[in-house]
Write an enzyme that holds these catalytic residues in place. Structure first.
Site, PDB file in Angstrom:
ATOM      1  N   CYS A 279      16.262  60.316  28.127  1.00  0.00           N
ATOM      2  CA  CYS A 279      15.891  59.838  26.781  1.00  0.00           C
ATOM      3  C   CYS A 279      14.430  59.415  26.843  1.00  0.00           C
ATOM      4  O   CYS A 279      14.116  58.228  26.855  1.00  0.00           O
ATOM      5  CB  CYS A 279      16.780  58.678  26.351  1.00  0.00           C
ATOM      6  SG  CYS A 279      18.559  58.974  26.563  1.00  0.00           S
ATOM      7  N   ALA A 281      11.216  60.294  25.060  1.00  0.00           N
ATOM      8  CA  ALA A 281      10.149  60.093  24.063  1.00  0.00           C
ATOM      9  C   ALA A 281       9.953  58.614  23.723  1.00  0.00           C
ATOM     10  O   ALA A 281      10.928  57.860  23.670  1.00  0.00           O
ATOM     11  CB  ALA A 281      10.470  60.880  22.796  1.00  0.00           C
ATOM     12  N   PRO A 282       8.684  58.210  23.528  1.00  0.00           N
ATOM     13  CA  PRO A 282       7.446  59.019  23.506  1.00  0.00           C
ATOM     14  C   PRO A 282       6.808  59.233  24.876  1.00  0.00           C
ATOM     15  O   PRO A 282       5.712  59.778  24.959  1.00  0.00           O
ATOM     16  CB  PRO A 282       6.536  58.183  22.619  1.00  0.00           C
ATOM     17  CG  PRO A 282       6.942  56.776  22.877  1.00  0.00           C
ATOM     18  CD  PRO A 282       8.429  56.821  23.086  1.00  0.00           C
ATOM     19  N   GLY A 283       7.469  58.758  25.951  1.00  0.00           N
ATOM     20  CA  GLY A 283       6.964  59.078  27.285  1.00  0.00           C
ATOM     21  C   GLY A 283       6.410  57.919  28.081  1.00  0.00           C
ATOM     22  O   GLY A 283       5.804  58.140  29.134  1.00  0.00           O
ATOM     23  N   GLY A 284       6.597  56.683  27.631  1.00  0.00           N
ATOM     24  CA  GLY A 284       6.055  55.540  28.367  1.00  0.00           C
ATOM     25  C   GLY A 284       6.628  55.411  29.762  1.00  0.00           C
ATOM     26  O   GLY A 284       5.890  55.337  30.755  1.00  0.00           O
ATOM     27  N   ASP A 303      14.400  64.965  25.133  1.00  0.00           N
ATOM     28  CA  ASP A 303      14.660  64.298  23.859  1.00  0.00           C
ATOM     29  C   ASP A 303      15.439  65.265  22.983  1.00  0.00           C
ATOM     30  O   ASP A 303      15.349  66.486  23.159  1.00  0.00           O
ATOM     31  CB  ASP A 303      13.367  63.879  23.158  1.00  0.00           C
ATOM     32  CG  ASP A 303      13.654  62.856  22.049  1.00  0.00           C
ATOM     33  OD1 ASP A 303      13.675  61.650  22.365  1.00  0.00           O
ATOM     34  OD2 ASP A 303      13.878  63.255  20.896  1.00  0.00           O
ATOM     35  N   ASP A 330      20.424  67.433  24.458  1.00  0.00           N
ATOM     36  CA  ASP A 330      21.371  66.448  23.930  1.00  0.00           C
ATOM     37  C   ASP A 330      22.049  65.781  25.125  1.00  0.00           C
ATOM     38  O   ASP A 330      22.800  66.427  25.857  1.00  0.00           O
ATOM     39  CB  ASP A 330      22.401  67.142  23.032  1.00  0.00           C
ATOM     40  CG  ASP A 330      23.373  66.160  22.387  1.00  0.00           C
ATOM     41  OD1 ASP A 330      23.455  64.994  22.859  1.00  0.00           O
ATOM     42  OD2 ASP A 330      24.057  66.540  21.426  1.00  0.00           O
ATOM     43  N   CYS A 401      16.864  48.155  25.264  1.00  0.00           N
ATOM     44  CA  CYS A 401      16.039  47.064  24.751  1.00  0.00           C
ATOM     45  C   CYS A 401      16.870  46.182  23.819  1.00  0.00           C
ATOM     46  O   CYS A 401      16.400  45.746  22.770  1.00  0.00           O
ATOM     47  CB  CYS A 401      14.786  47.585  24.053  1.00  0.00           C
ATOM     48  SG  CYS A 401      15.113  48.696  22.660  1.00  0.00           S
TER      49      CYS A 401
END
Length: 459
Positions: A279, A281-284, A303, A330, A401
């Protein structure tokens, strides 16, 4: 005929002024009526419009304050408007909310000025009748306030209702938190969510060090300090426009919250490994994994949305990272070609996000109690597939989070109960260095965004 033209001119909408209040109203309508994200809408406006420094600060305060206090603003309005708020024109309701925020919470602004500006805005978005209506509602609010008629429910009779209005959170969420965190813990958590979140940067260790980047930031007028939680983190208490910094230090950092920076370290990838980020995105976290791997090895970054893969590619390219391969995928569907192929698998699962409400001003009002039930089945499905992709001796890291234990501790317990070949893997606590088997960060206790991280390994 002349009288009719005069009436049409009188009722003709005007363009919103390019000042703090006009800008705030425009952005607030995007957030409330079009589903925009507050920070994205604010940044987009500031990139495309010129505002003086004083106006810019007022603009951001009006937007973020009004979005956070939405429920409480509507409570005040319901006391002063005879019909349901949902029946009002949306632009007129936005003017009222923005104006009530100024009257109740920005006491340095004279009430007369706030009311007069509200009337001007109402003329811009509606007609003279709406302007008079807005003026009447706001004057009525001031009269009721002066007469002491606008008191929140007493905490002794309705503690959840009082805390909800006092700290701008939905009542159902406050009531939910009072159970596990108690009165004191819940109040601290609510207060934390209303504080201004600092910008945090993760140094790109492929091109510089934290010390060098901190010195370069200071030269640009930033006020920064080293993160206590992450060796690659920098906390900025004052920062020039990010566009300016990216122009001068374009590949030296990535904007990432402190809690989020901890995940890659728990995965502990090594150079040359094969890594899967399910999972991404955005790639941090993905780009952080690549840094820890010294840009050697391979990372498949997934993603479900193709347009988000572009974000991963752009961030990797800016940081000079070449080992990341974005793939649409997926996470709930098993990929047999990936079975036991990866040394490290990361599941930064989609979640309710209740740990990061400080940074997502609008999120508290978009969540519903029923939504919380949607995440655990999805998270378990992704976790079940992820476990099958890990090589013997490899490591699986799960993170969210949120501070909801049903998505964190209890979800992992359920996974372990149904997968007896797996167990928790100890890792060092980021502050104390002591071995822990899971990390649940709580804003009211730890002073940073709420996050959960655990590592799993096959027995």
């Amino acid at each position: 005929m002349q009288k009719q033209q005069s009436k049409q001119t009188k009722n003709k909408k005007q363009q919103l002024p390019n000042n703090a209040r006009g800008a705030a109203l425009m952005v607030l309508q995007q957030v409330w009526d079009e589903g925009a994200y507050t920070n994205i809408a604010v940044n987009k406006y500031l990139r495309t419009h010129e505002l003086e420094d004083v106006e810019r600060r007022l603009f951001t305060e009006l937007v973020y304050g009004s979005v956070k206090a939405l429920g409480t603003l509507d409570w005040y309005l319901a006391k002063c408007v005879s019909r349901p708020l949902a029946q009002l024109e949306k632009p007129v309701l936005a003017v009222l909310r923005l104006s009530v925020y100024q009257l109740i919470y920005m006491t340095r602004i004279p009430a007369a000025a706030a009311c007069n500006e509200a009337v001007k805005l109402a003329r811009c978005v509606s007609h003279e009748g709406s302007a008079k209506f807005v003026n009447g509602v706001l004057r009525g609010l001031l009269r009721k306030q002066q007469a002491g008629e606008l008191n929140f429910p007493a905490a002794e009779q309705d503690d959840a209702g009082f805390l909800s209005l006092q700290y701008y959170h939905p009542r159902w969420l406050v009531k939910r938190w009072l159970g596990p965190w108690g009165r004191e813990g819940t109040e601290k958590l609510l207060a934390f969510d209303n504080t201004a979140a600092p910008v945090c940067l993760r140094v790109n260790t492929l091109v510089t060090t934290r010390e060098k980047l901190m010195a370069a930031l200071a030269d640009e007028g930033a006020e920064v300090q080293a993160s206590q939680w992450c060796a690659d983190g920098i906390v900025c208490t004052k920062l020039p426009a990010l566009s300016k910094l990216l122009g001068k230090l374009h590949n030296a950092f990535y904007v990432q919250d402190e809690s989020s920076m901890l995940v890659a370290g728990v995965a502990a990838p090594k150079a040359g490994m094969a890594v899967l980020d399910l999972c991404s995105a955005p790639g941090g976290k993905t780009t952080h994994l690549a840094q820890l791997m010294e840009n050697r090895g391979s990372i498949i970054a997934c993603d479900i949305h193709e347009h988000k893969l572009q974000l991963i590619q752009e961030n990797a390219a800016r940081l000079g990272i070449s080992i990341i391969q974005p793939q649409i995928n997926d996470g709930t569907v098993l990929r047999e070609e990936w079975l036991q192929k990866f040394d490290r698998v990361l599941v930064d699962a989609p979640c309710s996000g209740t740990g990061v409400l400080r940074r997502r001003a609008e999120a508290r009002w978009r969540k519903q109690r029923a939504d919380l039930k949607l995440f655990p089945p999805l998270q378990l499905a992704i976790l079940h597939n992820a476990a099958q992709y890990v090589k013997a001796g490899g490591r699986l890291v799960y993170s969210t989070c949120t501070i909801e234990q049903s998505e964190n501790h209890y979800l992992i317990e359920e996974f372990l109960a149904n997968n007896s070949e797996w167990r928790r893997a100890a890792f060092a606590h980021p502050l104390t260095g002591e071995p822990v088997e899971e990390l649940q960060l709580l804003p009211q206790k730890d002073g940073i965004d709420g996050f959960y991280i655990c590592a799993l390994e096959r027995k």
